[in-house]
Write a protein that holds these residues in place. Structure first.
Motif, PDB file in Angstrom:
ATOM      1  N   ALA A 108       1.325   2.628  -3.236  1.00 50.31           N
ATOM      2  CA  ALA A 108       0.951   3.154  -4.079  1.00 50.31           C
ATOM      3  C   ALA A 108       0.818   4.977  -3.014  1.00 50.31           C
ATOM      4  N   ILE A 109       0.455   5.221  -2.720  1.00 50.02           N
ATOM      5  CA  ILE A 109       0.474   6.018  -1.528  1.00 50.02           C
ATOM      6  C   ILE A 109       1.598   7.532  -2.335  1.00 50.02           C
ATOM      7  N   ALA A 110       2.664   6.391  -2.146  1.00 48.90           N
ATOM      8  CA  ALA A 110       4.014   7.032  -2.464  1.00 48.90           C
ATOM      9  C   ALA A 110       3.586   7.575  -3.919  1.00 48.90           C
ATOM     10  N   PHE A 154       0.634   7.792  -5.663  1.00 54.91           N
ATOM     11  CA  PHE A 154       0.144   8.658  -6.228  1.00 54.91           C
ATOM     12  C   PHE A 154       0.701  10.039  -6.529  1.00 54.91           C
ATOM     13  N   PRO A 155       0.881  12.164  -5.395  1.00 55.21           N
ATOM     14  CA  PRO A 155       1.403  12.566  -6.044  1.00 55.21           C
ATOM     15  C   PRO A 155       1.996  12.424  -7.256  1.00 55.21           C
ATOM     16  N   THR A 191       1.997  10.517  -9.782  1.00 58.72           N
ATOM     17  CA  THR A 191       0.532  10.521 -11.237  1.00 58.72           C
ATOM     18  C   THR A 191      -0.657  11.979 -11.274  1.00 58.72           C
ATOM     19  N   LEU A 223       0.543  -1.369  -0.338  1.00 60.86           N
ATOM     20  CA  LEU A 223      -0.582  -0.124   0.197  1.00 60.86           C
ATOM     21  C   LEU A 223       0.700   1.485  -0.225  1.00 60.86           C
ATOM     22  N   TYR A 224       2.212   1.086   0.741  1.00 61.10           N
ATOM     23  CA  TYR A 224       3.240   2.934   0.720  1.00 61.10           C
ATOM     24  C   TYR A 224       3.412   2.679  -0.880  1.00 61.10           C
TER      25      TYR A 224
END
Length: 59
Positions: free
Chosen positions: A8-10, A12-13, A15, A5-6
């Motif tokens: 995807a969180i990393a 996201f910005p 993207t 999950l980390y």
């Protein structure tokens, strides 16, 4: 293979920034260049056609 999950969180910005910069290219460069030769409606239609053409390979 599951991604953490980390990750995807990393990403996201990145993207959001990448897509925002791409929009500047489409609307900031292509649209004015097309409007020099075509009407505003025709240049918008041409721009959207090119956008769909580029993204159709992702489907």
């Amino acid at each position: 293979m599951k991604q953490p999950l980390y990750l995807a969180i990393a990403l996201f910005p990145l993207t959001i920034i990448g897509c925002g910069l791409e929009e500047i290219g489409w609307r900031g460069f292509l649209q004015p260049a097309l409007q020099e030769k075509h009407s505003i409606i025709m240049s918008t239609l041409i721009g959207y056609y090119l956008l769909v053409l580029c993204y159709s390979f992702l489907w």
